[in-house]
Design an enzyme around this catalytic site. Structure first.
Site, mmCIF file in Angstrom:
data_model
loop_
_atom_site.group_PDB
_atom_site.id
_atom_site.type_symbol
_atom_site.label_atom_id
_atom_site.label_comp_id
_atom_site.label_asym_id
_atom_site.label_seq_id
_atom_site.Cartn_x
_atom_site.Cartn_y
_atom_site.Cartn_z
ATOM 1 N N TYR A 103 5.533 -65.897 26.677
ATOM 2 C CA TYR A 103 5.814 -64.652 25.966
ATOM 3 C C TYR A 103 4.568 -64.165 25.230
ATOM 4 O O TYR A 103 4.159 -63.009 25.364
ATOM 5 C CB TYR A 103 6.972 -64.869 24.989
ATOM 6 N N LYS A 107 2.294 -60.740 25.843
ATOM 7 C CA LYS A 107 2.141 -59.761 24.768
ATOM 8 C C LYS A 107 0.671 -59.578 24.386
ATOM 9 O O LYS A 107 0.239 -58.475 24.061
ATOM 10 C CB LYS A 107 2.975 -60.158 23.550
ATOM 11 N N SER A 138 17.323 -60.409 19.119
ATOM 12 C CA SER A 138 17.407 -59.970 20.502
ATOM 13 C C SER A 138 18.734 -60.381 21.110
ATOM 14 O O SER A 138 19.418 -61.269 20.617
ATOM 15 C CB SER A 138 16.278 -60.589 21.330
#
Length: 154
Positions: A103, A107, A138
């Site tokens: 992740y 990013k 989320s």
């Protein structure tokens, strides 16, 4: 002019369909004034426990998806010499934390791309912004046991 909203479904991790969706949007409305890239996928796990296949899926959704959509819309903005592109990213695009390698890497890559794009688009009066919020709540999908997507958050 005001346009009626049109719902167009798009899986941002499916790179092969993004150009067609962008074309559909441009055919329908003629232009895009503001593009907000806000889709994301994340996974939590130790580096050695996350498959390369899942690393690639995260990179497709968080990096290749937004840049593919942006590149598809960009020529229209450049020709009109106006537009605004926004990337809703993550603080993890600036700092990495344990168990979020895929992740954070995706990013970081997105921040690098959009930082360069910002400098390139200045001459065309196109604004490029990156928003890096801290941790947010989320939606977590609960797939069937044994499914490799069990750790994916969207």
């Amino acid at each position: 002019q005001t346009y009626a909203p049109k719902l167009i479904l798009l899986d941002i991790s499916d790179i092969s369909c993004i150009r067609d969706v962008a074309k559909e949007i441009l055919n329908c409305y003629g232009c895009v004034d503001v593009l907000i890239n806000n889709a994301s996928m994340k996974v939590k796990g130790a580096v050695q426990s996350i498959s390369l296949e899942l690393d690639k899926k995260i990179m497709d959704a968080n990096y290749f998806g937004p840049i593919t959509l942006t590149k598809a819309i960009l020529p229209n903005m450049i020709s009109r010499r106006t537009g605004q592109i926004v990337l809703i990213n993550s603080i993890q695009g600036k700092i990495g934390i344990p168990f979020r390698a895929a992740y954070a890497a995706s990013k970081h890559a997105a921040v690098g791309f959009f930082d360069c794009l910002r400098a390139e688009m200045e001459e065309f009066d196109i604004s490029v912004s990156t928003v890096n919020p801290t941790f947010i709540c989320s939606y977590h999908r609960q797939p069937a046991p044994g499914n490799w997507e069990a750790s994916i958050w969207k």
